[in-house]
Design a protein around this motif. Structure first.
Motif, PDB file in Angstrom:
ATOM      1  N   ARG A  35      12.333   7.655  -8.036  1.00 35.61           N
ATOM      2  CA  ARG A  35      11.960   7.232  -6.675  1.00 35.61           C
ATOM      3  C   ARG A  35      12.893   7.851  -5.636  1.00 35.61           C
ATOM      4  NH1 ARG A  35       7.977   6.699  -3.516  1.00 35.61           N
ATOM      5  NH2 ARG A  35       8.522   5.532  -1.639  1.00 35.61           N
ATOM      6  N   MET A  36      14.195   7.925  -5.910  1.00 35.41           N
ATOM      7  CA  MET A  36      15.135   8.506  -4.963  1.00 35.41           C
ATOM      8  C   MET A  36      14.913  10.010  -4.802  1.00 35.41           C
ATOM      9  SD  MET A  36      18.660   6.458  -5.941  1.00 35.41           S
ATOM     10  CE  MET A  36      19.581   7.131  -4.582  1.00 35.41           C
ATOM     11  N   GLN A  37      14.544  10.685  -5.916  1.00 32.44           N
ATOM     12  CA  GLN A  37      14.227  12.112  -5.820  1.00 32.44           C
ATOM     13  C   GLN A  37      12.980  12.344  -4.988  1.00 32.44           C
ATOM     14  OE1 GLN A  37      13.968  13.473  -9.871  1.00 32.44           O
ATOM     15  NE2 GLN A  37      16.167  13.118 -10.265  1.00 32.44           N
ATOM     16  N   ALA A  38      12.011  11.427  -5.108  1.00 35.24           N
ATOM     17  CA  ALA A  38      10.808  11.561  -4.292  1.00 35.24           C
ATOM     18  C   ALA A  38      11.115  11.410  -2.805  1.00 35.24           C
ATOM     19  CB  ALA A  38       9.774  10.515  -4.733  1.00 35.24           C
ATOM     20  N   GLU A  39      12.149  10.668  -2.471  1.00 34.49           N
ATOM     21  CA  GLU A  39      12.550  10.494  -1.075  1.00 34.49           C
ATOM     22  C   GLU A  39      13.476  11.611  -0.584  1.00 34.49           C
ATOM     23  OE1 GLU A  39      14.309   6.674  -0.823  1.00 34.49           O
ATOM     24  OE2 GLU A  39      12.415   5.576  -1.078  1.00 34.49           O
ATOM     25  N   GLY A  40      13.802  12.566  -1.463  1.00 36.28           N
ATOM     26  CA  GLY A  40      14.589  13.725  -1.054  1.00 36.28           C
ATOM     27  C   GLY A  40      16.031  13.689  -1.476  1.00 36.28           C
ATOM     28  N   ALA A  41      16.458  12.680  -2.217  1.00 35.51           N
ATOM     29  CA  ALA A  41      17.849  12.587  -2.667  1.00 35.51           C
ATOM     30  C   ALA A  41      17.979  13.217  -4.044  1.00 35.51           C
ATOM     31  CB  ALA A  41      18.301  11.131  -2.700  1.00 35.51           C
ATOM     32  N   GLU A  42      18.978  14.068  -4.244  1.00 37.24           N
ATOM     33  CA  GLU A  42      19.222  14.722  -5.531  1.00 37.24           C
ATOM     34  C   GLU A  42      20.055  13.800  -6.401  1.00 37.24           C
ATOM     35  OE1 GLU A  42      20.939  18.503  -4.832  1.00 37.24           O
ATOM     36  OE2 GLU A  42      19.211  19.282  -3.727  1.00 37.24           O
ATOM     37  N   VAL A  43      19.406  12.842  -7.031  1.00 36.01           N
ATOM     38  CA  VAL A  43      20.071  11.836  -7.849  1.00 36.01           C
ATOM     39  C   VAL A  43      19.414  11.840  -9.223  1.00 36.01           C
ATOM     40  CG1 VAL A  43      20.612   9.393  -8.131  1.00 36.01           C
ATOM     41  CG2 VAL A  43      20.656  10.440  -5.864  1.00 36.01           C
ATOM     42  N   ARG A  81      23.422   3.141   0.292  1.00 39.09           N
ATOM     43  CA  ARG A  81      22.320   3.657  -0.514  1.00 39.09           C
ATOM     44  C   ARG A  81      22.617   3.545  -2.002  1.00 39.09           C
ATOM     45  NH1 ARG A  81      17.016   4.254   0.183  1.00 39.09           N
ATOM     46  NH2 ARG A  81      16.155   6.013  -1.008  1.00 39.09           N
ATOM     47  N   ARG A  82      23.855   3.837  -2.403  1.00 40.68           N
ATOM     48  CA  ARG A  82      24.236   3.705  -3.800  1.00 40.68           C
ATOM     49  C   ARG A  82      24.184   2.259  -4.260  1.00 40.68           C
ATOM     50  NH1 ARG A  82      29.558   7.737  -4.082  1.00 40.68           N
ATOM     51  NH2 ARG A  82      28.402   9.702  -3.735  1.00 40.68           N
ATOM     52  N   ALA A 104       0.832  -1.204   0.000  1.00 40.07           N
ATOM     53  CA  ALA A 104       0.000   0.000   0.000  1.00 40.07           C
ATOM     54  C   ALA A 104       0.864   1.251   0.000  1.00 40.07           C
ATOM     55  CB  ALA A 104      -0.916  -0.003   1.208  1.00 40.07           C
ATOM     56  N   GLY A 105       0.575   2.162  -0.947  1.00 38.00           N
ATOM     57  CA  GLY A 105       1.291   3.430  -1.015  1.00 38.00           C
ATOM     58  C   GLY A 105       2.503   3.430  -1.890  1.00 38.00           C
ATOM     59  N   LEU A 106       2.905   2.310  -2.491  1.00 35.71           N
ATOM     60  CA  LEU A 106       4.057   2.286  -3.376  1.00 35.71           C
ATOM     61  C   LEU A 106       3.715   2.987  -4.696  1.00 35.71           C
ATOM     62  CD1 LEU A 106       5.438  -1.337  -2.859  1.00 35.71           C
ATOM     63  CD2 LEU A 106       6.334   0.790  -1.917  1.00 35.71           C
ATOM     64  N   PRO A 107       4.717   3.496  -5.400  1.00 37.28           N
ATOM     65  CA  PRO A 107       4.444   4.159  -6.691  1.00 37.28           C
ATOM     66  C   PRO A 107       3.718   3.208  -7.661  1.00 37.28           C
ATOM     67  CG  PRO A 107       6.687   4.587  -5.978  1.00 37.28           C
ATOM     68  CD  PRO A 107       6.145   3.554  -5.036  1.00 37.28           C
ATOM     69  N   GLY A 108       2.626   3.709  -8.293  1.00 40.45           N
ATOM     70  CA  GLY A 108       1.843   2.920  -9.241  1.00 40.45           C
ATOM     71  C   GLY A 108       0.834   2.008  -8.601  1.00 40.45           C
TER      72      GLY A 108
END
Length: 699
Positions: free
Chosen positions: A139-147, A111-112, A11-15
């Motif tokens: 997905r990483m940008q949505a979590e706040g990482a500038e990748v 993380r990488r 529940a709540g995952l993208p898509g």
């Protein structure tokens, strides 16, 4: 091997919907494979049935160990890229660098790695490389990482030729931060170090100000104080810094102390000793005020204080007496760790030990009493309290003994800055101090709840007693115990009664009568002068043990009765010994000395007589008579003397039986002419007659 997830996990995952009910509806509509949960109600859905954005999110959210990730990828058949590893030296260097990284750098590397593994998993599901990177980056940008997707491509290129087990080391960030430093002249740096690294420990700001004046004078480039301190922390190790500013002892405190297990010993197998000055003013019996010294022996196994003595100074005599108490009460220890003070290193205590921290070891040194008893001596490290476990007991006594209520006003503090307000207002009498101090040491040994490994909640007394009951104890002989006492200077035995007068006391035993007038040496305990002392000849031979004969009150009837009884026993014993000696002489046919008859009261009406030697005022005549006269009764000798004196009055010689001519009153040699008296002349004639009778020349 597929991984299964519940509706709550998805529940709540993208898509995917944000509720469990929505997950179940989409799973029914798209006909996802499912199975019942192993625990609880509901269904589980496989990872392969999920949409790509949801797969990427799950892969990024999972944080398994790197080895587990590699195993899962191998089971899934994911490609691992080029198998040719870099050089072993490079891998070892990256591994060592990764071990030194802080926690936030390690989290970034993990993380990488998860991002690259998510890209590999999406490619395995059929997505292209670019699409998989875009989904993971989103997905990483949505979590706040500038990748960005290009960043994922760069990470993949960094590990393209690296075997998968080492990816984590090569993905760690290599951020070095700002490496540029302010310009600093070498003269400035040297001057700052020389000023700052001193035992006076000057403040860094004061050192910087002094160097600033030099820099202004010589035109040197001067950095800020923080720059110099950062360089100091970077280039000088902390132990070196502490050594330069605080000294060797402070530096050694930075080295971890050795933890020694006391279980290797048993009770009395190993002891250690030291002296401690008590922080209390005490009035000495001689009248002056001092701080007493405690010389104590401490059992290393149990922690019990076994024997101790109080003295004004830490001397070899106090150590000798404390060791005497230890050996007499418990036995001879096998090992002894001693302090390196002058008292313990004295040649009379530890002479013969191969190494000492004090004095020179000479071949002619006497063997110390500790070495003579077979105690193996070990020396504690000088100025290192951790080498002596007894210091822990002294720390407890600083609280329980020095600050006891009985010593209020006499406590002086353990340093000049810790003096109480009532400092010096009282001095405790010596006897009162010793009584309270002995009680406190006994309470220290008896206190329960000790938390050491050996005690385990018991007291020192209980721990020592439990081990002492099964230990092998070496006991000292009577001669060894006497040698542990103090020796006096030569003293003279009284020629009159055979008594010895020493330190205001009188000591006597019957055996001393044979040494009347001689010089002897005493061994005694100075704290127990009313106890018996041991008497030695000047050649070191043992004579006897003499008891103290204390004076009694003039009207003490009980003491007078006891003294009379002892005197009567002494008299009776000597009479019996003389009678036995006379009987032996009569049977052997030997002649005895001239004696004075004394009637035995048990046979007063009989004819039995007992005799004693003639000792008339110690004159030469009496001594010659006692040594040469035969066994004749005193009555017979008296009658002979009187007969001779009467014959002289009638001018008749008792030996020749002939009359002699009358002698003039003023003849030469008479009293009137300045000679001897008639009575004395007659006594001399009687003595000569007795000597001739003994030799058989007189009729």
């Amino acid at each position: 091997m597929d991984t299964w997830y519940t509706a709550a996990d998805l529940a709540g995952l993208p898509g995917l919907p944000g509720t469990e009910r929505g997950i179940r509806k989409i799973a029914e509509r798209e006909r996802w494979p499912s199975r019942p949960r192993a625990k609880g109600k509901g269904l589980e859905y496989p990872f392969s049935a999920l949409p790509a954005p949801a797969k990427a999110a799950l892969l990024l959210r999972a944080k398994p160990a790197s080895a587990a990730i590699f195993e899962a990828l191998a089971e899934a058949g994911i490609e691992t890229g080029d198998k040719v590893p870099p050089s072993e030296a490079e891998i070892a260097d990256r591994s060592a660098r990764y071990a030194r990284l802080p926690a936030n750098y390690r989290q970034t590397a993990e993380r990488r790695l998860q991002a690259l593994l998510a890209v590999q998993a999406l490619r395995r599901e059929g997505h292209t490389e670019a699409a998989a990177r875009r989904m993971v980056a989103a997905r990483m940008q949505a979590e706040g990482a500038e990748v960005a997707a290009t960043t994922l491509w760069r990470w993949a290129s960094d590990v393209a030729r690296v075997p998968r087990p080492y990816w984590l080391f090569f993905l760690a960030p290599r951020w070095a931060g700002r490496t540029a430093t302010a310009e600093c002249a070498p003269e400035v740096w040297d001057a700052f170090k020389a000023d700052f690294l001193r035992l006076e420990a000057p403040a860094a700001s004061a050192c910087h100000a002094r160097v600033q004046r030099l820099a202004d004078k010589h035109g040197w480039t001067m950095p800020s104080l923080k720059t110099l301190l950062r360089r100091l922390d970077r280039e000088i190790p902390p132990p070196v810094l502490v050594l330069a500013r605080e000294g060797v002892e402070a530096m050694m405190r930075m080295y971890p102390a050795q933890q020694r297990d006391h279980d290797v010993f048993c009770a009395l197998e190993a002891v250690n000793a030291d002296g401690h000055k008590v922080d209390v003013f005490v009035r000495h019996p001689l009248g002056h005020v001092c701080r007493p010294i405690l010389v104590a022996f401490h059992d290393i196994y149990s922690g019990k204080v076994l024997a101790w003595r109080w003295s004004e100074t830490e001397s070899a005599d106090a150590v000798r007496l404390a060791l005497s108490d230890l050996v007499r009460a418990y036995g001879i220890p096998t090992h002894a760790w001693l302090d390196n003070g002058r008292a313990f290193a004295s040649k009379f205590i530890t002479g013969g030990t191969r190494t000492r921290y004090r004095f020179k070891t000479k071949p002619e040194d006497p063997t110390g009493i500790a070495v003579a008893l077979g105690i193996e001596i070990h020396w504690a490290t000088p100025y290192h309290g951790q080498a002596k476990p007894i210091e822990r007991a002294f720390r407890d006594l600083c609280e329980t003994l020095a600050k006891a209520p009985a010593f209020a006003g006499a406590y002086v503090g353990n340093n000049p800055m810790a003096k109480p307000e009532n400092y010096g207002s009282k001095a405790v009498p010596w006897d009162e101090f010793v009584a309270v101090a002995d009680a406190e040491i006994a309470a220290h040994n008896a206190r329960s709840g000790r938390r050491s490994k050996v005690c385990a909640g018991r007291s020192f007394d209980e721990t020592f007693a439990a081990s002492y009951a099964g230990a092998t104890i070496r006991r000292a002989t009577a001669d060894q115990l006497r040698d542990l006492l103090l020796a006096s200077d030569a003293v003279t035995v009284s020629s009159q009664d055979g008594a010895i007068h020493y330190a205001g006391n009188r000591y006597w035993t019957e055996s001393l009568s044979r040494h009347a007038g001689e010089r002897v040496m005493l061994r005694f305990d100075p704290d127990r002068l009313h106890a018996p002392v041991h008497v030695y000849g000047l050649d070191g031979s043992y004579i006897a043990e003499a008891e103290c004969r204390a004076p009694v009150g003039f009207a003490d009837q009980a003491a007078a009765t006891e003294h009379a009884r002892a005197k009567s026993q002494y008299k009776r014993a000597n009479k019996q010994a003389l009678a036995a000696q006379r009987r032996m002489d009569s049977h052997s046919g030997c002649t005895s000395t001239a004696v004075r008859p004394i009637r035995d009261r048990s046979t007063w009406h009989g004819t039995a007589w007992c005799c004693r030697p003639i000792t008339r005022s110690g004159t030469p005549t009496a001594r010659r008579m006692a040594g040469a006269a035969p066994a004749a009764s005193w009555a017979c000798a008296t009658r002979r003397w009187r007969a001779g004196w009467a014959a002289s009055r009638t001018r008749r010689c008792p030996r020749a039986g002939t009359r002699s001519a009358p002698r003039p009153a003023n003849r030469p040699g008479s009293i009137a002419a300045g000679g001897i008296s008639r009575g004395r002349r007659l006594r001399m004639r009687c003595s000569r007659w007795l000597r001739r009778r003994s030799s058989g020349t007189t009729r």
